[in-house]
Design a protein around this motif. Structure first.
Motif, mmCIF file in Angstrom:
data_model
loop_
_atom_site.group_PDB
_atom_site.id
_atom_site.type_symbol
_atom_site.label_atom_id
_atom_site.label_comp_id
_atom_site.label_asym_id
_atom_site.label_seq_id
_atom_site.Cartn_x
_atom_site.Cartn_y
_atom_site.Cartn_z
ATOM 1 N N LEU A 166 0.803 -1.224 0.000
ATOM 2 C CA LEU A 166 0.000 0.000 0.000
ATOM 3 C C LEU A 166 0.838 1.279 0.000
ATOM 4 C CD1 LEU A 166 -2.811 -0.909 2.568
ATOM 5 C CD2 LEU A 166 -3.017 -0.739 0.089
ATOM 6 N N GLY A 178 -8.425 -3.468 -0.261
ATOM 7 C CA GLY A 178 -7.364 -2.483 -0.069
ATOM 8 C C GLY A 178 -6.768 -2.540 1.322
ATOM 9 N N SER A 188 -3.051 4.790 3.936
ATOM 10 C CA SER A 188 -2.761 4.803 2.507
ATOM 11 C C SER A 188 -3.230 6.104 1.867
ATOM 12 C CB SER A 188 -3.454 3.623 1.819
ATOM 13 O OG SER A 188 -3.491 3.803 0.420
ATOM 14 N N LEU A 207 -5.889 5.011 -1.080
ATOM 15 C CA LEU A 207 -7.153 4.342 -0.764
ATOM 16 C C LEU A 207 -7.778 4.799 0.545
ATOM 17 C CD1 LEU A 207 -6.180 0.669 -1.734
ATOM 18 C CD2 LEU A 207 -7.229 2.429 -3.190
ATOM 19 N N THR A 261 -6.988 3.562 3.454
ATOM 20 C CA THR A 261 -6.936 2.446 4.411
ATOM 21 C C THR A 261 -6.082 2.809 5.624
ATOM 22 O OG1 THR A 261 -7.068 0.892 2.558
ATOM 23 C CG2 THR A 261 -6.326 0.016 4.695
ATOM 24 N N PHE A 296 -12.545 2.224 -5.012
ATOM 25 C CA PHE A 296 -11.411 1.357 -4.700
ATOM 26 C C PHE A 296 -10.922 1.717 -3.295
ATOM 27 C CE2 PHE A 296 -11.645 1.721 -9.253
ATOM 28 C CZ PHE A 296 -11.443 0.423 -9.699
ATOM 29 N N GLY A 297 -10.836 0.693 -2.446
ATOM 30 C CA GLY A 297 -10.472 0.940 -1.051
ATOM 31 C C GLY A 297 -11.712 0.934 -0.191
ATOM 32 N N LYS A 310 -10.870 3.046 7.690
ATOM 33 C CA LYS A 310 -10.582 3.948 6.577
ATOM 34 C C LYS A 310 -10.749 5.394 7.008
ATOM 35 C CE LYS A 310 -12.156 4.936 1.872
ATOM 36 N NZ LYS A 310 -12.969 4.524 0.720
ATOM 37 N N ILE A 318 -0.425 -0.307 -6.314
ATOM 38 C CA ILE A 318 -1.847 -0.468 -5.985
ATOM 39 C C ILE A 318 -2.675 -0.494 -7.256
ATOM 40 C CG2 ILE A 318 -3.841 0.641 -4.894
ATOM 41 C CD1 ILE A 318 -1.967 1.695 -2.736
#
Length: 404
Positions: free
Chosen positions: A119, A148, A172, A175, A177, A323-324, A329, A366
């Motif tokens: 990541l 992700g 990340s 994403l 994350t 995405f993710g 998060k 990624i």
């Protein structure tokens, strides 16, 4: 109630227009905007006490030195480092990572192993690849899954007595994350490895406690957290910073110099060769004061509300994929529209006054995992609003119609 409208008044740039439309700024993961309080600190420095630090006996130099070292203390207290000399002032996260990679390479031998995650930003990949080329160490990678998130069982399998260093990001940039860094650190320490955490994307959203994390190195950039560009910090445990050789040679980082031998200064100056970004360091301290005055718990709660709202709004659009999707998060949404290149969408959004980031976000592995050229990334800050999210969703729908 989070006072977002009052907070927005602190940011002059949020009052401007782009292409005849009110600016909607959703590129906060690249750089955050700067409040007037930080701008004032920059103007105050250059207007009233601009001078080089540490070396001068005159009044301006002493005033500048005091302000700069006060900023270091603010950074120490914010991250809960044990001592101020464990805070190294840098030009940013990339500088801090390279400093550690350069020094740590001298401690490695052929066959040693270091671990990175799938990541990572390129800044937390390339310096370690360079270090491995110089030292003969082997680079291992923690894989990611379709959500992700990191595959922690694979991390467990990678760890061994050969592991000397683990480096992962806290959050990340591509994403959003949030990685389980406490667990990652504990497991690395169990096999005797050191850990560096890239906190560039975390520090605008959370308040890391480096002692509670027991992390060996932590890096961050001021411009991600309402400060100026060109300044950041490296936290390192004193015992590790003493083991690493200096990264650069020059003024300030020495104790004694002769043509026969040079001895190095004590921490933190050992790693701070040359004239630093004095104004930037002082403004970094002002930015930390500003964000702490709002409160990181308040920021996190409000940003999570915006993230949930934006996710729901965007998922109503047919053909849009996010995405993710990890449960852990922060306020970043990376998405694409079926059959449309992200660059084209980003260009049209700009025409409508909306700033997003498109591309691979310096996280190409990624994008390779998802087999896509890049994403459209909307990254949210505490000065954004639901009205702005509505504008983003409407603009994405319009762009989709125009490009279909």
């Amino acid at each position: 109630m989070f006072p977002v409208e009052e907070i927005r008044k602190d940011f002059p740039i949020l009052q401007r227009q782009v292409n005849g439309k009110p600016l909607v700024y959703f590129d906060n993961a690249a750089t955050s905007q700067t409040p007037q309080q930080v701008i004032d600190a920059i103007v105050d420095y250059y207007s009233n006490y601009n001078a080089n630090i540490h070396r001068g006996v005159h009044t301006l130099s002493q005033e500048a030195t005091d302000k700069y070292e006060q900023a270091r203390l603010k950074i120490q207290q914010h991250f809960n480092a044990k001592a101020s000399h464990e805070i190294i002032m840098t030009s940013g996260t990339t500088h801090g990572i390279n400093l550690v990679a350069s020094g740590f390479g001298a401690l490695l031998k052929k066959g040693d192993e270091v671990i990175v995650s799938a990541l990572e930003h390129h800044s937390n990949i390339v310096p370690w690849q360079m270090m491995c080329e110089r030292s003969g160490a082997v680079l291992k990678v923690i894989p990611m899954n379709d959500e992700g998130a990191l595959v922690m069982s694979a991390y467990d399998a990678l760890l061994s007595e050969k592991t000397k260093l683990v480096f992962v990001n806290h959050i990340s940039n591509a994403l959003g994350t949030i990685n389980p860094i406490k667990d990652i650190i504990e497991k690395a320490h169990a096999v005797g490895a050191a850990v560096l955490i890239d906190g560039a994307q975390a520090c605008p959203h959370v308040k890391p406690d480096v002692q509670a994390l027991d992390v060996d190195f932590y890096v961050a950039s001021a411009h991600k957290m309402c400060g100026p560009t060109g300044v950041g910090m490296l936290y390192g445990k004193e015992e590790w910073l003493n083991k690493l050789p200096p990264y650069q040679g020059g003024g300030e980082m020495i104790a004694e110099v002769s043509f026969e031998k040079t001895t190095y200064a004590d921490l933190p100056h050992k790693f701070e060769a040359g004239t630093p970004n004095i104004c930037g360091g002082i403004a970094f301290g002002a930015a930390i004061d500003y964000m702490n005055a709002i409160g990181f718990e308040n920021i996190a709660t409000y940003e999570h509300e915006l993230l949930d709202y934006a996710t729901a709004q965007l998922l109503e659009i047919d053909g849009l994929k996010i995405f993710g999707t990890s449960k852990q998060k922060t306020a970043v949404i990376s998405f694409n529209l079926d059959g449309i290149h992200p660059y084209d969408v980003g260009t049209l959004l700009d025409k409508m006054g909306i700033a997003v980031r498109t591309g691979h976000h310096c996280a190409q592995p990624i994008m390779d995992y998802f087999k896509i050229p890049g994403t459209i990334r909307a990254s949210i800050a505490f000065y954004n609003t639901k009205k702005e999210i509505d504008a983003l969703a409407a603009a994405v729908k319009k762009a989709q119609l125009m490009l279909s």
